[in-house]
Scaffold this motif. Sequence first.
Motif, short mmCIF file in Angstrom:
data_model
loop_
_atom_site.label_atom_id
_atom_site.label_comp_id
_atom_site.label_asym_id
_atom_site.label_seq_id
_atom_site.Cartn_x
_atom_site.Cartn_y
_atom_site.Cartn_z
N UNK A 48 0.84 -1.20 0.00
CA UNK A 48 0.00 0.00 0.00
C UNK A 48 0.87 1.25 0.00
N UNK A 49 1.92 1.27 0.83
CA UNK A 49 2.81 2.43 0.88
C UNK A 49 3.48 2.68 -0.46
N UNK A 68 5.52 8.00 3.15
CA UNK A 68 4.08 8.12 3.34
C UNK A 68 3.70 7.53 4.69
N UNK A 69 2.52 7.90 5.18
CA UNK A 69 2.04 7.39 6.46
C UNK A 69 0.94 6.35 6.24
N UNK A 70 0.99 5.28 7.01
CA UNK A 70 -0.01 4.21 6.95
C UNK A 70 -0.51 3.95 8.37
N UNK A 71 -1.81 3.87 8.55
CA UNK A 71 -2.36 3.48 9.84
C UNK A 71 -2.54 1.98 9.92
N UNK A 72 -2.03 1.36 10.97
CA UNK A 72 -2.16 -0.09 11.18
C UNK A 72 -2.94 -0.35 12.47
N UNK A 73 -4.24 -0.65 12.39
CA UNK A 73 -4.96 -1.03 13.61
C UNK A 73 -4.39 -2.32 14.19
N UNK A 74 -4.27 -2.36 15.51
CA UNK A 74 -3.70 -3.52 16.21
C UNK A 74 -4.71 -4.03 17.23
N UNK A 96 -9.80 3.27 3.60
CA UNK A 96 -9.60 2.16 4.53
C UNK A 96 -9.50 0.89 3.70
N UNK A 97 -8.40 0.18 3.84
CA UNK A 97 -8.21 -1.07 3.10
C UNK A 97 -8.48 -2.21 4.07
N UNK A 98 -9.61 -2.89 3.86
CA UNK A 98 -10.08 -3.91 4.80
C UNK A 98 -9.78 -5.29 4.21
N UNK A 155 -4.56 6.83 4.99
CA UNK A 155 -4.87 5.48 4.50
C UNK A 155 -4.56 4.50 5.63
N UNK A 156 -5.52 3.66 5.97
CA UNK A 156 -5.28 2.63 6.99
C UNK A 156 -5.43 1.25 6.36
N UNK A 157 -4.64 0.32 6.88
CA UNK A 157 -4.67 -1.06 6.41
C UNK A 157 -5.20 -1.91 7.56
N UNK A 158 -6.49 -2.21 7.49
CA UNK A 158 -7.15 -3.01 8.54
C UNK A 158 -7.11 -4.46 8.10
#
Length: 444
Positions: free
Chosen positions: A254-255, A270-276, A398-400, A363-366
């Motif tokens: 994604x990045x 680039x910034x990516x959000x990673x839910x944990x 949001x990439x689920x 952009x987050x990668x869930x």
Amino acid sequence: MGVSTTAAQHVVRPLSPSERWFWIIDRISPSNCTARVRVHGWLTPERLDRAGAALVAEYPLLRVGVEHGDGFDPRFVRLREPRIPVRRVVAAGGDAWRPEVDAEIREPFDTASGMARLVDIAHGVGTPDEFHDVVLTVSHVIVDGRSAMSLLRKVIEYAAEEVEPVSRAAVPPADDLIPAGARGFWRYLYTTLYDQVVALVRRPRLLSGATQVPLPERLTRVVHRKLDARELAALVADCRTAGVTVHGALAGAVALAIGKMVRPSGSGVTGIGSPVDFRHSLTPAPSVDELGIYAPVITNFVRFGGRETLWSAARSVNRQVHRGVRQRRHLATVAGMRYGTPRSLESGWRLVELIDRRAPWNVSVTNLGRIDFPDRVGEWRTSDLTFAAGNSCVSAVTIAITTAHGETHIEFCYVEGALSADGAERFADLVVTTLAERPDPARV
């Protein structure tokens, strides 16, 4: 099936700070989670009604609405007649679920009346080839991705057999279960400032389109991609050889794709959000199928362009997620929301607008990882498990990602207008192509 009130537990309390945050977001633009599975076989609306009633009987959070007074004090209150409505659509094509998922993500809940609903998209009813796409939508105020998946599995299990649900005890919100060592104002302040300071130094490039969509007008659409069993097995094997996680590879792809979109011939960060998922870190730890919000975001700053490869990007993601978890920044974020969550809708608007302008990622990668969803339930075969989420007003995409039944489904949930339909398709293709064209891990 009615809701038994004799043994039922009830939730009557103020929303926790994190619940209140998602409720504020939802009042600006819909914040919904949508889970979908394909059921091969005969399924009647009555069975889904029965399954919905069983869910309501089991989970206290499905028997509440949200009320608030003039003083902005949103509270969970007991509904007189809680239910999960079921809508049926008779479809002519196998892709009919896609516009229905789009519609479900975009349709707001009246949270005072309930926060879950079902759609049955029926194909070939009465024929030997009958199948159904079952779509469960729940407000993000009470669930995250894994919670929604647990509910969907229970929908299918309850629909398959006439069994009495077990009434669960009400559990405290995640905010109240953070270990003492991760609490405190100064920990929260450090966590809040850390990403901002790193962003000032590294100046991440954000994915952006031609249009700045006003907050209340931000609605989500979904672009779908899939890795089949062969592609998934090859990716897992290469990740193992490269010494990275599959999530690292997915977020890394994604990045790199963002870099190709924003600086096709250049390099940068680039910034990516990673839910944990942090259930196991809470005290006491909730069960894996408990409802709630258990996936705070850790920010990753990832280089693109130049000599960066999928494996270098994946290692960067893995290092940063591991460091954030080791430092318990995700725990401190949730524990500290009692200091940072707005106390009014007006101040909530101001904070959301500030985040929209200043957040170091959009952009987050869930990645939900491998989901424990059986291939067969009763007389049915199940397949095509997917998850999607509304972006609302705090991200552009949001990439689920879900993996089940030997496949990985990737849903690119994007703000309509922030990206064009063509731009979203191109971005999805870039991510999948970057994964497919990865270098030989044995030579990198």
